[in-house]
Design a protein around this motif. Structure first.
Motif, PDB file in Angstrom:
ATOM      1  N   GLN A 194       0.846  -1.188   0.000  1.00 12.63           N
ATOM      2  CA  GLN A 194       0.000   0.000   0.000  1.00 12.63           C
ATOM      3  C   GLN A 194       0.887   1.244   0.000  1.00 12.63           C
ATOM      4  O   GLN A 194       1.853   1.327   0.747  1.00 12.63           O
ATOM      5  CB  GLN A 194      -0.908   0.007   1.219  1.00 12.63           C
ATOM      6  N   ASN A 195       0.543   2.186  -0.869  1.00 10.54           N
ATOM      7  CA  ASN A 195       1.321   3.414  -0.958  1.00 10.54           C
ATOM      8  C   ASN A 195       0.466   4.508  -1.583  1.00 10.54           C
ATOM      9  O   ASN A 195      -0.647   4.254  -2.035  1.00 10.54           O
ATOM     10  CB  ASN A 195       2.588   3.184  -1.784  1.00 10.54           C
ATOM     11  N   ASN A 196       1.006   5.689  -1.600  1.00  7.35           N
ATOM     12  CA  ASN A 196       0.325   6.812  -2.246  1.00  7.35           C
ATOM     13  C   ASN A 196       1.167   7.339  -3.410  1.00  7.35           C
ATOM     14  O   ASN A 196       1.096   8.498  -3.759  1.00  7.35           O
ATOM     15  CB  ASN A 196       0.036   7.925  -1.234  1.00  7.35           C
ATOM     16  N   PHE A 197       1.964   6.468  -4.019  1.00  8.05           N
ATOM     17  CA  PHE A 197       2.859   6.879  -5.091  1.00  8.05           C
ATOM     18  C   PHE A 197       2.108   7.449  -6.284  1.00  8.05           C
ATOM     19  O   PHE A 197       2.586   8.357  -6.948  1.00  8.05           O
ATOM     20  CB  PHE A 197       3.730   5.718  -5.553  1.00  8.05           C
ATOM     21  N   ASP A 198       0.923   6.915  -6.557  1.00 11.01           N
ATOM     22  CA  ASP A 198       0.175   7.399  -7.713  1.00 11.01           C
ATOM     23  C   ASP A 198      -0.298   8.840  -7.530  1.00 11.01           C
ATOM     24  O   ASP A 198      -0.514   9.559  -8.494  1.00 11.01           O
ATOM     25  CB  ASP A 198      -1.018   6.485  -8.012  1.00 11.01           C
ATOM     26  N   LYS A 199      -0.398   9.290  -6.295  1.00  9.05           N
ATOM     27  CA  LYS A 199      -0.843  10.659  -6.016  1.00  9.05           C
ATOM     28  C   LYS A 199       0.316  11.630  -5.818  1.00  9.05           C
ATOM     29  O   LYS A 199       0.192  12.826  -6.029  1.00  9.05           O
ATOM     30  CB  LYS A 199      -1.716  10.676  -4.765  1.00  9.05           C
ATOM     31  N   THR A 200       1.465  11.107  -5.368  1.00 13.07           N
ATOM     32  CA  THR A 200       2.562  11.989  -4.974  1.00 13.07           C
ATOM     33  C   THR A 200       3.772  11.988  -5.906  1.00 13.07           C
ATOM     34  O   THR A 200       4.565  12.919  -5.862  1.00 13.07           O
ATOM     35  CB  THR A 200       3.048  11.612  -3.563  1.00 13.07           C
ATOM     36  N   LEU A 201       3.939  10.943  -6.723  1.00  8.06           N
ATOM     37  CA  LEU A 201       5.119  10.849  -7.576  1.00  8.06           C
ATOM     38  C   LEU A 201       4.741  11.008  -9.047  1.00  8.06           C
ATOM     39  O   LEU A 201       3.628  10.686  -9.443  1.00  8.06           O
ATOM     40  CB  LEU A 201       5.793   9.483  -7.397  1.00  8.06           C
TER      41      LEU A 201
ATOM     42  N   LEU B 201       8.172   7.533 -12.146  1.00  8.05           N
ATOM     43  CA  LEU B 201       8.822   7.000 -10.949  1.00  8.05           C
ATOM     44  C   LEU B 201       7.955   6.033 -10.153  1.00  8.05           C
ATOM     45  O   LEU B 201       8.452   5.354  -9.257  1.00  8.05           O
ATOM     46  CB  LEU B 201       9.232   8.152 -10.029  1.00  8.05           C
ATOM     47  N   GLN B 202       6.685   5.944 -10.454  1.00  7.97           N
ATOM     48  CA  GLN B 202       5.774   5.142  -9.634  1.00  7.97           C
ATOM     49  C   GLN B 202       6.152   3.670  -9.598  1.00  7.97           C
ATOM     50  O   GLN B 202       6.255   3.071  -8.528  1.00  7.97           O
ATOM     51  CB  GLN B 202       4.337   5.299 -10.134  1.00  7.97           C
ATOM     52  N   HIS B 203       6.382   3.086 -10.757  1.00 11.11           N
ATOM     53  CA  HIS B 203       6.688   1.654 -10.805  1.00 11.11           C
ATOM     54  C   HIS B 203       8.029   1.335 -10.143  1.00 11.11           C
ATOM     55  O   HIS B 203       8.134   0.401  -9.341  1.00 11.11           O
ATOM     56  CB  HIS B 203       6.679   1.158 -12.249  1.00 11.11           C
TER      57      HIS B 203
ATOM     58  N   LEU C 193       8.998  -1.082  -6.800  1.00  4.74           N
ATOM     59  CA  LEU C 193       9.982  -2.164  -6.869  1.00  4.74           C
ATOM     60  C   LEU C 193      11.085  -1.996  -5.837  1.00  4.74           C
ATOM     61  O   LEU C 193      11.617  -2.977  -5.326  1.00  4.74           O
ATOM     62  CB  LEU C 193      10.585  -2.239  -8.271  1.00  4.74           C
ATOM     63  N   ALA C 194      11.436  -0.760  -5.516  1.00  2.00           N
ATOM     64  CA  ALA C 194      12.491  -0.517  -4.528  1.00  2.00           C
ATOM     65  C   ALA C 194      12.091  -1.074  -3.161  1.00  2.00           C
ATOM     66  O   ALA C 194      12.937  -1.573  -2.420  1.00  2.00           O
ATOM     67  CB  ALA C 194      12.776   0.969  -4.420  1.00  2.00           C
ATOM     68  N   PHE C 195      10.815  -1.024  -2.841  1.00  2.00           N
ATOM     69  CA  PHE C 195      10.364  -1.549  -1.554  1.00  2.00           C
ATOM     70  C   PHE C 195      10.212  -3.064  -1.573  1.00  2.00           C
ATOM     71  O   PHE C 195      10.241  -3.701  -0.533  1.00  2.00           O
ATOM     72  CB  PHE C 195       9.037  -0.905  -1.143  1.00  2.00           C
TER      73      PHE C 195
END
Length: 131
Positions: free
Chosen positions: A93-100, A104-106, A110-112
């Motif tokens: 779970q993350n908010n990458f789609d809203k903040t990045l 960079l989202q994908h 993967l980094a996590f």
């Protein structure tokens, strides 16, 4: 008294050939398993998978991962106990789609997921300060 009976195949004479149903061999379920993949892991790992995995898809998943990552028997057993197969589809779970930005989202996700990511340790900076 010894009696001689006809073979059970003698009964096949009376069976209509159209009433016989043929089915696939049980080896047909081995879809996706190539000889290279099968022989890419050891006998002990196969025995472990037969004893620990419930279905064919799970076994194939662990065969592929073991061959890819060159897992030892102990590592394979640890991964099975850790339920890697069941967790594989789980998303973080993350908010990458809203903040990045989209680019960079994908890679951020993967980094996590990378099990060997050790950037948070900062070993290079600590060694430099101690000298």
């Amino acid at each position: 008294m010894l009696s001689i009976l006809p073979l059970s195949t003698a009964e096949l004479k009376n069976i209509d050939s159209q009433s016989i149903a043929f089915s696939q061999l049980s080896t047909a379920q081995f879809e996706g398993l190539t000889p290279e993949l099968f022989f890419g892991i050891g006998f002990t790992q196969h025995i472990l998978l037969l004893n620990k995995c419930k279905d064919w898809k799970e076994r194939l998943f662990y065969i592929q991962k073991t061959a890819e990552n060159h897992w030892t028997v102990e590592m394979l057993e640890w991964q099975i106990k850790a339920n890697l197969y069941q967790k594989q589809g789980a998303t973080i779970q993350n908010n990458f789609d809203k903040t990045l930005p989209k680019a960079l989202q994908h890679s951020s996700t993967l980094a996590f997921k990378d099990e060997y990511l050790l950037d948070y340790i900062n070993l290079g900076r600590q060694r430099g300060r101690n000298r």
